[in-house]
Scaffold this motif. Structure first.
Motif, PDB file in Angstrom:
ATOM      1  N   ALA A   1      -0.563 -11.465  91.572  1.00  0.00           N
ATOM      2  CA  ALA A   1       0.522 -12.329  91.102  1.00  0.00           C
ATOM      3  C   ALA A   1       1.533 -12.616  92.209  1.00  0.00           C
ATOM      4  N   ALA A   2       1.768 -11.624  93.055  1.00  0.00           N
ATOM      5  CA  ALA A   2       2.712 -11.804  94.157  1.00  0.00           C
ATOM      6  C   ALA A   2       2.216 -12.874  95.125  1.00  0.00           C
ATOM      7  N   ARG A   3       0.925 -12.867  95.427  1.00  0.00           N
ATOM      8  CA  ARG A   3       0.393 -13.869  96.351  1.00  0.00           C
ATOM      9  C   ARG A   3       0.395 -15.259  95.727  1.00  0.00           C
ATOM     10  N   VAL A   4       0.072 -15.333  94.451  1.00  0.00           N
ATOM     11  CA  VAL A   4       0.094 -16.629  93.761  1.00  0.00           C
ATOM     12  C   VAL A   4       1.510 -17.181  93.719  1.00  0.00           C
ATOM     13  N   GLU A   5       2.484 -16.303  93.486  1.00  0.00           N
ATOM     14  CA  GLU A   5       3.878 -16.735  93.439  1.00  0.00           C
ATOM     15  C   GLU A   5       4.333 -17.270  94.781  1.00  0.00           C
ATOM     16  N   ARG A   6       3.965 -16.600  95.859  1.00  0.00           N
ATOM     17  CA  ARG A   6       4.369 -17.054  97.193  1.00  0.00           C
ATOM     18  C   ARG A   6       3.856 -18.458  97.462  1.00  0.00           C
ATOM     19  N   ALA A   7       2.677 -18.771  96.965  1.00  0.00           N
ATOM     20  CA  ALA A   7       2.060 -20.071  97.250  1.00  0.00           C
ATOM     21  C   ALA A   7       2.827 -21.231  96.630  1.00  0.00           C
ATOM     22  N   LYS A   8       3.739 -20.940  95.708  1.00  0.00           N
ATOM     23  CA  LYS A   8       4.488 -22.013  95.052  1.00  0.00           C
ATOM     24  C   LYS A   8       5.355 -22.798  96.022  1.00  0.00           C
ATOM     25  N   ILE A   9       5.696 -22.207  97.174  1.00  0.00           N
ATOM     26  CA  ILE A   9       6.535 -22.946  98.121  1.00  0.00           C
ATOM     27  C   ILE A   9       5.818 -24.178  98.653  1.00  0.00           C
ATOM     28  N   LEU A  10       4.479 -24.201  98.586  1.00  0.00           N
ATOM     29  CA  LEU A  10       3.734 -25.360  99.062  1.00  0.00           C
ATOM     30  C   LEU A  10       3.737 -26.496  98.053  1.00  0.00           C
ATOM     31  N   LYS A  11       4.216 -26.227  96.836  1.00  0.00           N
ATOM     32  CA  LYS A  11       4.298 -27.261  95.803  1.00  0.00           C
ATOM     33  C   LYS A  11       5.686 -27.871  95.701  1.00  0.00           C
ATOM     34  N   ASP A  12       6.667 -27.235  96.339  1.00  0.00           N
ATOM     35  CA  ASP A  12       8.039 -27.730  96.267  1.00  0.00           C
ATOM     36  C   ASP A  12       8.182 -29.030  97.043  1.00  0.00           C
ATOM     37  N   ALA A  13       9.136 -29.855  96.611  1.00  0.00           N
ATOM     38  CA  ALA A  13       9.420 -31.106  97.325  1.00  0.00           C
ATOM     39  C   ALA A  13       9.913 -30.813  98.739  1.00  0.00           C
ATOM     40  N   THR A  14      10.562 -29.675  98.904  1.00  0.00           N
ATOM     41  CA  THR A  14      11.109 -29.298 100.209  1.00  0.00           C
ATOM     42  C   THR A  14      10.193 -28.308 100.927  1.00  0.00           C
ATOM     43  N   ARG A  15       8.896 -28.363 100.625  1.00  0.00           N
ATOM     44  CA  ARG A  15       7.961 -27.397 101.212  1.00  0.00           C
ATOM     45  C   ARG A  15       7.969 -27.502 102.735  1.00  0.00           C
ATOM     46  N   PRO A  16       7.698 -26.386 103.390  1.00  0.00           N
ATOM     47  CA  PRO A  16       7.664 -26.405 104.856  1.00  0.00           C
ATOM     48  C   PRO A  16       6.433 -27.140 105.369  1.00  0.00           C
ATOM     49  N   GLU A  17       6.506 -27.641 106.596  1.00  0.00           N
ATOM     50  CA  GLU A  17       5.304 -28.087 107.267  1.00  0.00           C
ATOM     51  C   GLU A  17       4.461 -26.840 107.532  1.00  0.00           C
ATOM     52  N   TYR A  18       3.206 -26.912 107.143  1.00  0.00           N
ATOM     53  CA  TYR A  18       2.377 -25.710 107.237  1.00  0.00           C
ATOM     54  C   TYR A  18       1.116 -26.008 108.039  1.00  0.00           C
ATOM     55  N   TRP A  19       0.943 -25.277 109.122  1.00  0.00           N
ATOM     56  CA  TRP A  19      -0.204 -25.425 110.009  1.00  0.00           C
ATOM     57  C   TRP A  19      -0.952 -24.102 109.998  1.00  0.00           C
ATOM     58  N   ALA A  20      -2.214 -24.130 109.591  1.00  0.00           N
ATOM     59  CA  ALA A  20      -2.996 -22.896 109.492  1.00  0.00           C
ATOM     60  C   ALA A  20      -4.230 -22.992 110.378  1.00  0.00           C
ATOM     61  N   ILE A  21      -4.404 -21.974 111.205  1.00  0.00           N
ATOM     62  CA  ILE A  21      -5.609 -21.840 112.028  1.00  0.00           C
ATOM     63  C   ILE A  21      -6.355 -20.601 111.545  1.00  0.00           C
ATOM     64  N   VAL A  22      -7.627 -20.756 111.220  1.00  0.00           N
ATOM     65  CA  VAL A  22      -8.435 -19.607 110.807  1.00  0.00           C
ATOM     66  C   VAL A  22      -9.642 -19.494 111.731  1.00  0.00           C
ATOM     67  N   HIS A  23      -9.991 -18.275 112.052  1.00  0.00           N
ATOM     68  CA  HIS A  23     -11.197 -18.051 112.851  1.00  0.00           C
ATOM     69  C   HIS A  23     -12.411 -18.402 112.000  1.00  0.00           C
ATOM     70  N   GLU A  24     -13.483 -18.855 112.637  1.00  0.00           N
ATOM     71  CA  GLU A  24     -14.693 -19.215 111.902  1.00  0.00           C
ATOM     72  C   GLU A  24     -15.229 -18.040 111.083  1.00  0.00           C
ATOM     73  N   THR A  25     -14.894 -16.826 111.479  1.00  0.00           N
ATOM     74  CA  THR A  25     -15.273 -15.646 110.703  1.00  0.00           C
ATOM     75  C   THR A  25     -14.848 -15.782 109.242  1.00  0.00           C
ATOM     76  N   VAL A  26     -13.691 -16.377 109.019  1.00  0.00           N
ATOM     77  CA  VAL A  26     -13.167 -16.539 107.659  1.00  0.00           C
ATOM     78  C   VAL A  26     -14.136 -17.350 106.804  1.00  0.00           C
ATOM     79  N   LEU A  27     -14.823 -18.310 107.410  1.00  0.00           N
ATOM     80  CA  LEU A  27     -15.755 -19.161 106.665  1.00  0.00           C
ATOM     81  C   LEU A  27     -17.108 -18.493 106.456  1.00  0.00           C
TER      82      LEU A  27
END
Length: 279
Positions: free
Chosen positions: A142-168
């Motif tokens: 629930a804590a992780r799901v709650e944190r993700a709400k900032i990406l739904k806000d009108a004032t959400r931050p610009e978010y740039w994510a780099i993941v290693h291919e291992t993640v895929l």
């Protein structure tokens, strides 16, 4: 944390700020003067007083020393950052990300926390806490799901994510869960809520071996955060933050472009989806 609980925490930070302003003025200090004595800018002090930004524990301790407040700000700070759903070293990062204008993440092994689906988060929690109670697991999901709400806000931050291919390539929670997780990443990219890059195996050793996060703020200096399996460090030293920014630039330069990265994510999701349908 429920919305009511979040509101209560924000109200408590506002009390912290109002009390700081009162004690500072009683001491006859301007924001700039207090900032100089606790080794931050006057703008920082102003943001603390407005509850826009939350001070780290060591800053609260220095404020107590300068204002001779018998540890009140240290005690308040400890109480407010004490969220047992997060490791002690990460609680301060969660407080800061809510006011960030830009977040840049690099994750070498798993989907970044802000982008995890509930099922993916649950699989990770169970992997590190195999004997945990159901309440413990659900609290952390629930804590992780709650944190993700900032990406739904009108004032959400610009978010740039780099993941290693291992993640895929490493399934978490099975093919079905991993397919859903990667499809979620692709959807966020299509919605332009996050800009993705994949660091491919062919790029060789990355410029940073562990997790790396950069955060920018309005009228406040940037910070960096690094993490390994059992510890994390929140960094505001300008020289070290600059080194972290350079490492992130090197990661971006070696990673696949966003369009190619999205295609790779969608291809991996399709592979997991086919595997799930035949199992």
């Amino acid at each position: 944390m429920a919305n009511g609980s979040h509101g209560s925490r924000q109200a408590a930070w506002e009390f912290f700020g109002a009390e700081l302003k009162r004690r500072r003025e009683d001491a006859g200090l301007t924001q700039v003067e207090l900032g100089a004595q606790v080794f931050v800018s006057g703008a920082y002090i102003g943001q603390f007083e407005q509850a826009i930004r939350k001070p780290q524990l060591d800053i609260a301790q220095r404020i107590d020393e300068v204002l001779q407040t018998d540890g009140i700000f240290e005690r308040l700070c400890r109480k407010l950052i004490d969220d047992r759903r997060y490791a002690d070293y990460f609680a301060g990062v969660v407080e800061l990300e809510g006011s960030a204008t830009m977040i840049g993440d690099f994750e070498p092994t798993v989907v970044p926390g802000l982008l995890q689906t509930p099922a993916y988060a649950r699989a990770l929690v169970l992997a590190t806490h195999p004997f945990a109670t159901e309440d413990f697991v659900e609290d952390r999901v629930a804590a992780r799901v709650e944190r993700a709400k900032i990406l739904k806000d009108a004032t959400r931050p610009e978010y740039w994510a780099i993941v290693h291919e291992t993640v895929l390539r490493v399934p978490v929670g099975g093919a079905q869960v991993t397919a859903e997780a990667l499809e979620h990443l692709a959807a966020l990219a299509h919605e332009r809520k996050v800009l993705f890059q994949v660091y491919p195996f062919t790029a060789g050793a990355p410029a940073n071996n562990g997790s790396l996060r950069l955060m920018d703020f309005d009228e406040a200096p940037p910070v960096a955060y690094t993490e390994t399996s059992f510890s994390g460090t929140l960094i505001d030293n300008p020289a070290v933050v600059k080194r972290a920014q350079r490492a992130y630039d090197l990661l971006k330069g070696a990673a696949l472009p966003p369009k190619a990265s999205l295609a790779l994510i969608e291809s991996a999701a399709e592979d997991y989806r086919r595997c799930a349908s035949t199992s």
